[in-house]
Design a protein around this motif. Structure first.
Motif, PDB file in Angstrom:
ATOM      1  N   ASN A   6       0.805  -1.234   0.067  1.00 41.98           N
ATOM      2  CA  ASN A   6      -0.063  -0.078  -0.068  1.00 41.98           C
ATOM      3  C   ASN A   6       0.639   1.247  -0.153  1.00 41.98           C
ATOM      4  OD1 ASN A   6      -1.701   1.986   2.356  1.00 41.98           O
ATOM      5  ND2 ASN A   6      -2.797   1.421   0.354  1.00 41.98           N
TER       6      ASN A   6
ATOM      7  N   GLY B 292      -0.567   4.270  -0.936  1.00 36.80           N
ATOM      8  CA  GLY B 292      -1.360   5.378  -0.576  1.00 36.80           C
ATOM      9  C   GLY B 292      -2.011   5.909  -1.933  1.00 36.80           C
TER      10      GLY B 292
ATOM     11  N   ALA C 195      -0.847   5.981  -6.034  1.00 32.61           N
ATOM     12  CA  ALA C 195      -1.742   5.155  -7.041  1.00 32.61           C
ATOM     13  C   ALA C 195      -2.363   6.146  -8.080  1.00 32.61           C
ATOM     14  CB  ALA C 195      -3.087   4.552  -6.257  1.00 32.61           C
TER      15      ALA C 195
ATOM     16  N   ALA D 248     -13.185   4.262  -6.435  1.00 34.38           N
ATOM     17  CA  ALA D 248     -13.808   3.032  -6.697  1.00 34.38           C
ATOM     18  C   ALA D 248     -15.127   2.697  -5.933  1.00 34.38           C
ATOM     19  CB  ALA D 248     -12.917   1.842  -6.651  1.00 34.38           C
TER      20      ALA D 248
ATOM     21  N   GLN E 118     -18.722   6.648  -4.581  1.00 30.47           N
ATOM     22  CA  GLN E 118     -19.061   7.900  -3.878  1.00 30.47           C
ATOM     23  C   GLN E 118     -18.926   8.991  -5.006  1.00 30.47           C
ATOM     24  OE1 GLN E 118     -16.417   7.996  -0.131  1.00 30.47           O
ATOM     25  NE2 GLN E 118     -18.366   8.730   0.766  1.00 30.47           N
TER      26      GLN E 118
ATOM     27  N   ARG F 152     -22.376  14.398  -2.601  1.00 31.29           N
ATOM     28  CA  ARG F 152     -21.614  13.100  -2.317  1.00 31.29           C
ATOM     29  C   ARG F 152     -22.288  11.996  -1.538  1.00 31.29           C
ATOM     30  NH1 ARG F 152     -15.863  11.193  -0.328  1.00 31.29           N
ATOM     31  NH2 ARG F 152     -15.154  10.657  -2.117  1.00 31.29           N
TER      32      ARG F 152
ATOM     33  N   ARG G 286     -20.473   5.725   1.155  1.00 33.34           N
ATOM     34  CA  ARG G 286     -19.640   4.589   0.477  1.00 33.34           C
ATOM     35  C   ARG G 286     -20.740   3.346   0.220  1.00 33.34           C
ATOM     36  NH1 ARG G 286     -15.235   1.411   0.287  1.00 33.34           N
ATOM     37  NH2 ARG G 286     -13.421   3.019  -0.071  1.00 33.34           N
TER      38      ARG G 286
HETATM   39  N1  UDP Z   1      -7.332   4.154  -1.710  1.00 29.65           N
HETATM   40  C1  UDP Z   1      -6.370   3.897  -2.221  1.00 29.65           C
HETATM   41  N2  UDP Z   1      -5.081   3.511  -1.450  1.00 29.65           N
HETATM   42  C2  UDP Z   1      -5.536   3.905   0.237  1.00 29.65           C
HETATM   43  C3  UDP Z   1      -6.569   4.229   0.447  1.00 29.65           C
HETATM   44  C4  UDP Z   1      -7.874   4.816  -0.549  1.00 29.65           C
HETATM   45  O1  UDP Z   1      -6.187   3.472  -3.294  1.00 29.65           O
HETATM   46  O2  UDP Z   1      -4.618   3.708   0.663  1.00 29.65           O
HETATM   47  C5  UDP Z   1      -8.424   4.595  -2.838  1.00 29.65           C
HETATM   48  C6  UDP Z   1      -9.774   3.993  -2.646  1.00 29.65           C
HETATM   49  O3  UDP Z   1     -10.052   2.374  -2.878  1.00 29.65           O
HETATM   50  C7  UDP Z   1     -11.159   4.559  -3.247  1.00 29.65           C
HETATM   51  C8  UDP Z   1     -10.210   6.183  -3.216  1.00 29.65           C
HETATM   52  O4  UDP Z   1      -8.774   5.848  -2.977  1.00 29.65           O
HETATM   53  O5  UDP Z   1     -11.139   4.239  -4.462  1.00 29.65           O
HETATM   54  C9  UDP Z   1     -10.716   7.046  -1.870  1.00 29.65           C
HETATM   55  O6  UDP Z   1     -10.618   6.500  -0.825  1.00 29.65           O
HETATM   56  P1  UDP Z   1     -11.678   6.172   0.352  1.00 29.65           P
HETATM   57  O7  UDP Z   1     -13.064   6.015  -0.413  1.00 29.65           O
HETATM   58  O8  UDP Z   1     -11.207   5.265   1.312  1.00 29.65           O
HETATM   59  O9  UDP Z   1     -11.545   7.778   0.866  1.00 29.65           O
HETATM   60  P2  UDP Z   1     -12.903   8.523   1.343  1.00 29.65           P
HETATM   61  O10 UDP Z   1     -13.871   8.517   0.328  1.00 29.65           O
HETATM   62  O11 UDP Z   1     -13.403   7.923   2.655  1.00 29.65           O
HETATM   63  O12 UDP Z   1     -12.109  10.067   1.635  1.00 29.65           O
END
Ligand code: UDP
Ligand code: MG
Length: 332
Positions: free
Chosen positions: A73, A75, A79, A97, A100, A198, A201
């Motif tokens: 991972n 972050g 990515a 993904a 949201q 938004r 999830r």
């Molecule tokens: N994600 C990622 N690496 C991480 C954390 C999240 O690639 O270490 C991806 C996750 O799969 C999603 C996007 O980043 O597609 C946003 O993450 P998340 O929904 O957890 O964040 P939030 O919407 O809670 O801010």
């Protein structure tokens, strides 16, 4: 017929429960936009569930899908970097993904892009991430907007479209502490917004722990603001000014009105003033370090959006720089 290509970059961390519904929603959208070629770039950011197997499954049945899997991972920001590095489109859309970020907005984003905007942000009108997260996010955006050296739009996440010209500029910045929202805004290209509410999830859990969010917030401020360094200068000025007032007060009291102050009171006042001087020297050091920090980022010194005149432009920066039908063609 020349067809423009759109790359859709999707970072994924433990998203096995969302991938197939996300993919089918994306397929529906892309079907309704037959004038474009699409590619989906799915980045598995070291997931511990079956995310990679799911990506492989869709890649087998759809040759528009490119899968990339990290060894661990790294972050979201990394990515996104890998996704953009492998994108070949004329425009690049980043989307979460977990659904949201409603994929249906892609149609509006492409429309705004075709109207000549280089960056199209999806702005959240309201969010449903829980009271504490909503509050801290909105406070953070306000702080960032106030201290950032470039205007970074409020209430936008990583759901956006950027033109190839914007990506080409960002690709020249290989800084380690990456904050994509800031880097995109920093390029300064013409931008616009599409709005959405938004949703929560759909399945799975957020991959953004509080620790990761704190790190992201810190990276955002330190990468796009010299304000923290300037705190030493403000403290120095405050301490020297108040110290001088104290010194003038006890001097007048002693020399004009004959008051007697013990030696330690004089010493405390003088030491206090020198503390302020030290703060100022710390700020000066900080300025040098800040400039080194800026230098090592190796960002381009300026960005040209368009040029005109015969012989000047051989390669247009993006499809937006191409001459319109009613313009004289200056590209040779
Ligand atoms: N994600 C990622 N690496 C991480 C954390 C999240 O690639 O270490 C991806 C996750 O799969 C999603 C996007 O980043 O597609 C946003 O993450 P998340 O929904 O957890 O964040 P939030 O919407 O809670 O801010
Ligand atoms: Mg999410």
């Amino acid at each position: 017929m020349f067809m423009k290509k759109i790359s859709i970059v999707i970072p994924m961390y433990n998203e096995e429960a969302n991938i197939f519904s996300m993919y089918s929603r994306l397929c529906l959208i892309t079907k309704s936009l037959p004038d474009y070629i699409f590619e989906f770039i799915c980045i598995n950011d070291g997931s511990r569930d079956a995310t990679w197997q799911c990506i492989q499954t869709i890649a087998l049945q759809d040759d528009r899908v490119k899968g990339i899997s990290f060894s661990r991972n790294f972050g979201v920001q990394m990515a996104l970097t890998a996704g953009h590095d492998h994108a070949t489109g004329d425009a690049i859309i980043t989307i979460d993904a977990d659904l949201q970020d409603p994929p249906e907005l892609i149609t509006d984003m492409i429309k705004a892009w075709e109207e000549g905007h280089y960056i199209v942000y999806a702005r959240r009108m309201s969010r449903n991430d829980g009271f504490l997260k909503d509050l801290t996010a909105s406070l953070y955006y306000k702080l960032l907007t106030a201290v950032a050296d470039v205007p970074i739009p409020e209430n936008v996440g990583d759901f956006r479209l950027i033109d190839r010209a914007v990506l080409n500029q960002i690709n020249t910045c290989r800084e380690r502490y990456r904050y994509w929202r800031g880097m995109v805004a920093w390029t300064g290209f013409k931008h616009t917004f599409v709005y959405f509410t938004r949703p929560e999830r759909v399945a799975g859990q957020t991959g953004y722990t509080w620790l990761k969010l704190l790190k992201l917030a810190f990276d955002g401020i330190t990468s796009f603001s010299m304000f923290p360094l300037k705190l030493a200068a403000y403290s120095g000025v405050f301490v020297i000014a108040t110290g001088m007032c104290m010194f003038v007060y006890i001097s007048c009291d002693a020399f004009l009105f004959g008051a007697r102050y013990p030696l330690f009171k004089w010493l405390v006042t003088i030491i206090y003033i020198f503390m302020g001087v030290q703060f100022l020297l710390m700020w000066l050091l900080g300025e040098y370090i800040g400039r080194m920090h800026d230098e090592q980022k190796q960002r381009p010194l300026y960005i040209i959006e368009k040029m005109c005149g015969a012989q000047v432009v051989k390669e247009p920066l993006s499809t937006h720089s191409l001459p319109q039908n009613n313009e004289i063609n200056v590209f040779h």
